[in-house]
Design an enzyme around this catalytic site. Structure first.
Site, PDB file in Angstrom:
ATOM      1  N   ARG A  74       0.824  -1.211   0.000  1.00  0.00           N
ATOM      2  CA  ARG A  74       0.000   0.000   0.000  1.00  0.00           C
ATOM      3  C   ARG A  74       0.857   1.259   0.000  1.00  0.00           C
ATOM      4  NH1 ARG A  74      -3.088  -3.420   3.213  1.00  0.00           N
ATOM      5  NH2 ARG A  74      -2.077  -2.732   5.134  1.00  0.00           N
ATOM      6  N   ASP A  91      -0.527 -18.250   2.681  1.00  0.00           N
ATOM      7  CA  ASP A  91      -1.210 -18.366   3.975  1.00  0.00           C
ATOM      8  C   ASP A  91      -1.706 -19.785   4.190  1.00  0.00           C
ATOM      9  OD1 ASP A  91      -0.823 -15.754   4.698  1.00  0.00           O
ATOM     10  OD2 ASP A  91      -2.849 -15.082   4.187  1.00  0.00           O
TER      11      ASP A  91
END
Length: 254
Positions: A74, A91
């Site tokens: 970001r 993940d």
């Protein structure tokens, strides 16, 4: 549930560290890969030997990479579909290593087939819970439910219990039973969450099909109700169709 509140807090805490890595020229993808490798090492090196305390310490140090990489993306303005895909995929690999480490312990030195089976169920159900939401969204449904036990809950409950259970080797009596209790909680919670998501997808699917059938049965309904008094829908002052607003082109966040 935890994901809603804890993620925002730790994101703020880890922002300076993410900025430091950016200044050093580290990429978000590199953080994702290193973090996953650290979690796998902590789980599969320490847990099968019953070293739950140190294994949890190692895993905890690396598990925060899941927040750091997204924060970096970001800040760099590089959020992308590839980053989101890589992050989500790894993940699942990390989760599999953690519960796989528990299963290896109970299948070997832990000598408890029932808890080995529970660990495997936690591993499998966690993957399926994630898949149900992803698959539902891929066929155009909102899957507007999170469920009782999401990934954050599974990890916090399991890792906290494992770390505390590891204190048994330091002379703390009876604390080793926390891990079996936690695994049962995660297993039951994951099953409830899976059922919640399946029921939600079933309901949303029925609603979507009913809406599609109604639209097919009366295709002129939208046109009739949307027409203005002049018979031109959405026309501007000059009689030309009003311009459409631009669609948002946001790529998936990492």
């Amino acid at each position: 549930m935890l994901n809603k509140y804890a993620r925002a807090f730790f994101t703020r805490v880890l922002t300076p560290f993410a900025a430091f890595l950016i200044r050093r020229g580290v990429s978000p993808d590199a953080v994702t890969l290193v973090g996953t490798a650290g979690v796998i090492a902590g789980a599969l090196v320490f847990y099968p030997r019953g070293e739950f305390f140190w294994g949890t310490i190692v895993i905890t140090l690396f598990v925060f990479s899941d927040l750091v990489d997204g924060n970096m993306a970001r800040q760099l303005g590089r959020s992308s579909r590839w980053g989101a895909f890589l992050d989500s995929t790894l993940d699942r690999v990390a989760d599999g290593a953690i519960f796989g480490g528990f299963a290896l312990w109970y299948a070997g030195l832990g000598d408890d087939n029932a808890l080995c089976a529970v660990s495997i169920f936690c591993l499998a159900s966690g993957q399926v819970v994630s898949y149900t939401k992803a698959r539902g969204e891929s066929i155009g449904l909102p899957v507007a439910v999170n469920g009782l036990v999401e990934r954050a809950e599974r990890l916090v409950v399991s890792l906290v219990a494992a770390g505390l259970a590891g204190l048994h080797k330091f002379g703390v009596p009876g604390i080793q039973y926390l891990l079996p209790v936690a695994l049962w909680i995660v297993a039951v919670g994951s099953l409830v969450t899976l059922i919640q998501r399946v029921v939600t997808v079933r309901r949303e699917s029925a609603e979507a099909e009913a809406a599609a059938a109604a639209a097919e049965a009366n295709p002129n309904a939208e046109t009739e109700t949307g027409a203005g008094e002049s018979g031109t829908a959405g026309a501007g002052e000059s009689g030309t169709p009003a311009a459409r607003p631009e669609t948002e082109g946001h790529e998936a966040a990492k």
